[in-house]
Design an enzyme around this catalytic site. Structure first.
Site, PDB file in Angstrom:
ATOM      1  CG  HIS A  22      -1.743  -1.255  -1.160  1.00 20.79           C
ATOM      2  ND1 HIS A  22      -1.196  -0.636  -0.054  1.00 20.79           N
ATOM      3  CD2 HIS A  22      -1.333  -0.522  -2.234  1.00 20.79           C
ATOM      4  CE1 HIS A  22      -0.489   0.418  -0.456  1.00 20.79           C
ATOM      5  NE2 HIS A  22      -0.559   0.514  -1.763  1.00 20.79           N
ATOM      6  CG  HIS A  64      -2.349   5.701   0.282  1.00 17.30           C
ATOM      7  ND1 HIS A  64      -1.734   5.331   1.466  1.00 17.30           N
ATOM      8  CD2 HIS A  64      -1.684   5.062  -0.699  1.00 17.30           C
ATOM      9  CE1 HIS A  64      -0.733   4.512   1.192  1.00 17.30           C
ATOM     10  NE2 HIS A  64      -0.679   4.330  -0.113  1.00 17.30           N
ATOM     11  CB  CYS A  86       2.462   3.276   0.582  1.00  9.34           C
ATOM     12  SG  CYS A  86       2.665   4.946  -0.060  1.00  9.34           S
ATOM     13  CE  LYS A 110      -3.770   2.422   1.632  1.00  6.32           C
ATOM     14  NZ  LYS A 110      -3.602   0.985   1.893  1.00  6.32           N
ATOM     15  CG  PHE A 133       6.416   5.129  -4.567  1.00  7.58           C
ATOM     16  CD1 PHE A 133       5.228   4.689  -5.103  1.00  7.58           C
ATOM     17  CD2 PHE A 133       6.765   6.464  -4.741  1.00  7.58           C
ATOM     18  CE1 PHE A 133       4.398   5.561  -5.796  1.00  7.58           C
ATOM     19  CE2 PHE A 133       5.944   7.340  -5.425  1.00  7.58           C
ATOM     20  CZ  PHE A 133       4.762   6.895  -5.960  1.00  7.58           C
ATOM     21  CD  GLU A 156      -4.638  -5.098  -2.997  1.00  6.57           C
ATOM     22  OE1 GLU A 156      -4.899  -3.944  -3.376  1.00  6.57           O
ATOM     23  OE2 GLU A 156      -4.569  -5.417  -1.802  1.00  6.57           O
TER      24      GLU A 156
END
Lengths: 406, 404
Positions: A296, A333, A163, A328, A392, A307
């Site tokens: 993010h 996402h 991502c 997002k 990830f 975050e």
């Protein structure tokens, strides 16, 4: 050459607009691209919404390759590449094909192809699997298809760092140009909606039932989406000489790895803070110079909590003074495409002096007490935009885009 | 300011051994890793042989820590990383202290994990799909697992470029050190041997079938044989390596990544892409073609790709191809996909060190017009510089220049 690299073209394929003008207008208007999933039957899943690019007509954008000869992520990437090249006003015939490169980030490559493979396997019909599986599935084919369609022989690289992949591609293109490995780079990311992705995030309990609410106290999770963005990057001198529109300058980047957990971010935001600090240091900037952060911002309960911790580590007392929003909230996402799309968003933010909102915001969360630009876009002088993306594998990436001044 | 990039360690888990010297010994003996496929049913795929890493015992490398979260690709890569770190005199503390990074080339990471995760969901139901498999379904999973295992907190990149993935990762890693973005990183690649990959290569018509004749450059060749493995090099900035007293096994001097926009459909375009890469890599290394002492080639028995590679080499080394020793390790290792580039590099450095290059086992008559100095027999070599080439079957091309 000064080694300065600028963004001169933007191409986006998103659930709220194909081509940046439509996308940007909808983004500022706070339009959501989330709806009931149509590409497969979602009734077996606990949640049923996704951020699909509905009604996408690949044939309208592809000029050489047959749309049905490539997977959906490749269709998106090729469309985004043409949009970016046209937007940049690049005269392809005047370029040395082997001096134009492609860098693509993706999470899954062409997951629909392995899904088809599995459908055949499970049905005992392996004879249905033909040459198209290897020809269209592995993720490097996305960059390959872009190069084949645009006839480009330069650096060609695929960076599937989940991502955060789009940011990796932009970062690599920045380096390739600075090292003189290409004259022009097309950099971005692409991912197609996939039952594999949806299954995975459902099993993690990470999917929100209706909408994405980053930074909201009652946020319930992320929603998978799809899309692509490609950016045209070139050395400043080259762009100025040809009189190109310069959206932004790529100032720097930072990449780190938590080396902590495959799917969970570091509890103290260690790697994320290092990536931000690294990028600021390279650009010779301090946290106080940052005008906007593209978060993010997936909308999961842990993401924005961690975050926020990471941002506070870097920005300290100034944390509340810098607007931070999550697109997002509108797109869901889009996986490997996300930070590429967000690089385009940051480029437009510095070019247009506008900040897109975080929509669906209702109740503040004391654990995420940053200025998330709730619900309405904002006019503001945006000198430096910071694009953060996490992934990830513990990957953290920051790209800094700044207002161009010769 | 460009920095010099040295290689201070090499680690590999290959079908022909787990030490550079044992790999090269096997290659010098012409021993082949190709064997009948066991462990899964290949009925209907028309393929009988492969070159997996037989008898891979993770414990040997990784001790008794919990291996459950790691799929086969990750286990191979984590083991190779351990061997590379050991070879460079590094451990988890020093890797962490140096914010070491990782550039991992792979074509699929684990297409087996991805496929099994999905199959479980479509057969047993969504609620039975394994969360652990999902974490490993991303293509950067092996890189992430390796970072966790070895404390690699620096930049972590997975690089995909089909069969050229591994050499691209070395090229990428070289740039990261050279540009000062990383002081130390592991670069190379890994790939597992599995049903899904085999089915893909088989149906694409890229395997040597039905009679296997995967001898590089041989006029009778009819495709590749799928292999497996993982290999990583430790790359460091030269001064930093010297300061910590590390021994340099070699140096990376130049690289280039290119592409054939016909994606293999036009033979001349395919050859041109690799030819440009070789010229650019040599240019960056500041070497004339005459200064290259050894070619560690990509050749794997593929009809078109071997031909394109031979044509590219011939174009660059015009007039002296007959005096450039060529080794083609895939004759004996099969096509180890993501691991290929790093294995070619390790074998080349070891051959330069030993002063002898392996032959191409089984090579009978070379295709007419290739004009390469390739032979079945080993040959003595001298000199310091090797060219590593990698060419994919659908457009990717890459070249790297190393010196001892």
């Amino acid at each position: 050459m000064t080694g300065r690299v600028v963004v001169t073209g933007l191409g986006t394929v998103t659930s709220i607009g194909v081509g940046w003008p439509e996308f940007w207008a909808n983004l500022l208007a706070g339009k959501s691209g989330i709806g009931r999933i149509e590409s497969f039957d979602p009734s077996k899943y606990p949640c049923h919404n996704g951020g699909e690019v509905k009604g996408f007509d690949a044939a309208a954008y592809m000029r050489r390759l047959r749309p049905d000869s490539v997977g959906r992520a490749s269709q998106f990437a090729v469309a985004a590449a043409w949009l970016a090249v046209d937007d940049a006003g690049l005269d392809m015939a005047a370029l040395e094909p082997h001096r134009v490169g492609v860098a693509v980030g993706t999470t899954s490559g062409e997951p629909n192809l392995i899904e088809k493979f599995n459908d055949s396997f499970v049905a005992g019909r392996m004879d249905d699997v033909g040459a198209e599986f290897l020809g269209q599935y592995p993720c490097h084919v996305i960059a390959g298809h872009v190069a084949e369609e645009l006839r480009l022989g330069g650096v060609n690289i695929t960076i599937p760092c989940a991502c955060a992949a789009g940011n990796y591609a932009v970062s690599h293109a920045f380096d390739a140009l600075r090292a003189g490995r290409a004259d022009v780079m097309l950099a971005g990311g692409s991912d197609a909606f996939s039952r594999i992705t949806y299954t995975g995030f459902s099993r993690l309990g990470a999917v929100a039932p209706e909408k994405v609410q980053p930074f909201d106290k009652n946020r319930k999770g992320m929603i998978p989406g799809e899309g692509a963005a490609m950016l045209v990057l070139e050395p400043m001198e080259r762009a100025m000489k040809r009189g190109a529109t310069i959206y932004a300058e790529v100032a720097s980047y930072g990449i780190s790895c938590d080396a902590h957990h495959m799917t969970a971010a570091h509890p103290e935001g260690d790697g994320a803070a290092r990536a931000m600090t690294m990028a600021l240091r390279e650009a010779g900037l301090g946290p106080g110079d940052v005008s906007y952060i593209s978060a993010h911002g997936t909308g999961t309960p842990t993401n924005e909590r961690l975050e926020t911790i990471a941002v506070k580590r870097v920005f300290g007392d100034g944390s509340n003074a810098v607007p931070i929003s999550s697109v997002k909230s509108m797109l869901g996402h889009t996986m490997g495409a996300a930070s590429a799309i967000e690089s385009a968003v940051c480029s437009l933010a510095v070019y247009k002096d506008r900040i897109p909102p975080t929509i669906n915001f209702q109740e503040p969360d004391p654990e995420c007490d940053l200025d998330c630009v709730p619900n309405f876009s904002r006019e503001a002088r945006v000198i430096v935009a910071m694009n953060n993306a996490y992934a990830f594998g513990g990957n953290n990436s920051t790209v800094l885009l700044k207002k161009f001044a010769a | 300011m460009n920095r010099r990039v040295v290689i201070t360690g090499a680690g590999l888990v290959s079908a022909l051994g787990d030490r550079p010297a044992s790999l090269v010994d096997a290659l010098l003996e012409g021993r082949s890793a190709i064997r009948p496929i066991e462990g899964f049913d290949t009925a209907g795929l028309g393929v009988r042989v492969g070159a997996p890493v037989a008898g891979f015992v993770e414990k040997t490398y990784l001790g008794i820590k919990n291996l459950r979260p790691l799929d086969r690709t990750a286990r191979l890569v984590v083991a190779a990383a351990k061997l590379a770190a050991d070879d460079a005199g590094l451990n988890i503390q020093s890797l962490r202290a140096n914010e070491a990074g990782l550039a991992l080339g792979t074509m699929f990471c684990s297409v087996r994990t991805i496929a099994e995760f999905d199959r479980r969901a479509i057969t047993a139901g969504v609620e039975y799909a394994s969360v652990m498999d999902f974490a490993n379904s991303v293509i950067n999973a092996a890189a992430g697992q390796t970072a966790i295992w070895h404390g690699l907190t620096g930049l972590n990149a997975t690089i995909c470029g089909g069969l050229t993935s591994g050499l691209q990762a070395l090229a990428f890693g070289f740039d990261m050190i050279r540009l000062g973005r990383s002081k130390m990183l592991l670069a190379g690649g890994g790939e597992e041997f599995c049903y899904e990959a085999l089915a893909g290569f088989s149906r694409a018509g890229w395997l040597a079938m039905p009679e296997e004749f995967a001898i590089p450059y041989d006029r009778r060749r009819n495709g590749l044989i799928l292999g497996e493995g993982a290999a990583l090099l430790v790359l460091e900035e030269a001064d930093a390596a010297a300061a910590r007293g590390a021994t340099a096994l070699g140096e990376i001097k130049g690289q280039a990544i290119g592409f054939d926009p016909s994606r293999g459909k036009d033979p001349a375009s395919a050859a041109n892409a690799l030819e440009r890469c070789i010229r650019e890599a040599l240019g960056e290394a500041g070497l004339e073609p005459a200064a290259v002492d050894l070619l560690s080639a990509s050749a794997n028995g593929s009809v078109a790709a071997d031909r394109a590679e031979a044509a590219a080499v011939k174009a660059v080394f015009n007039g002296r191809t007959s005096s450039l020793p060529v080794m083609a390790i895939k004759a004996m290792l099969g096509e180890p996909v993501g691991a290929g580039g790093a294995l070619q590099t390790i074998a080349a450095l070891e051959a330069l060190r030993a002063g002898v290059a392996p032959g191409i086992a089984g090579l009978g008559e070379m295709e007419e017009g290739f004009g390469l100095a390739a032979a079945a027999a080993r040959r003595e070599i001298s000199g310091a510089n090797a060219l590593i080439t990698s060419i994919g079957l659908d457009g990717n091309a890459c070249a790297v220049v190393v010196g001892k």
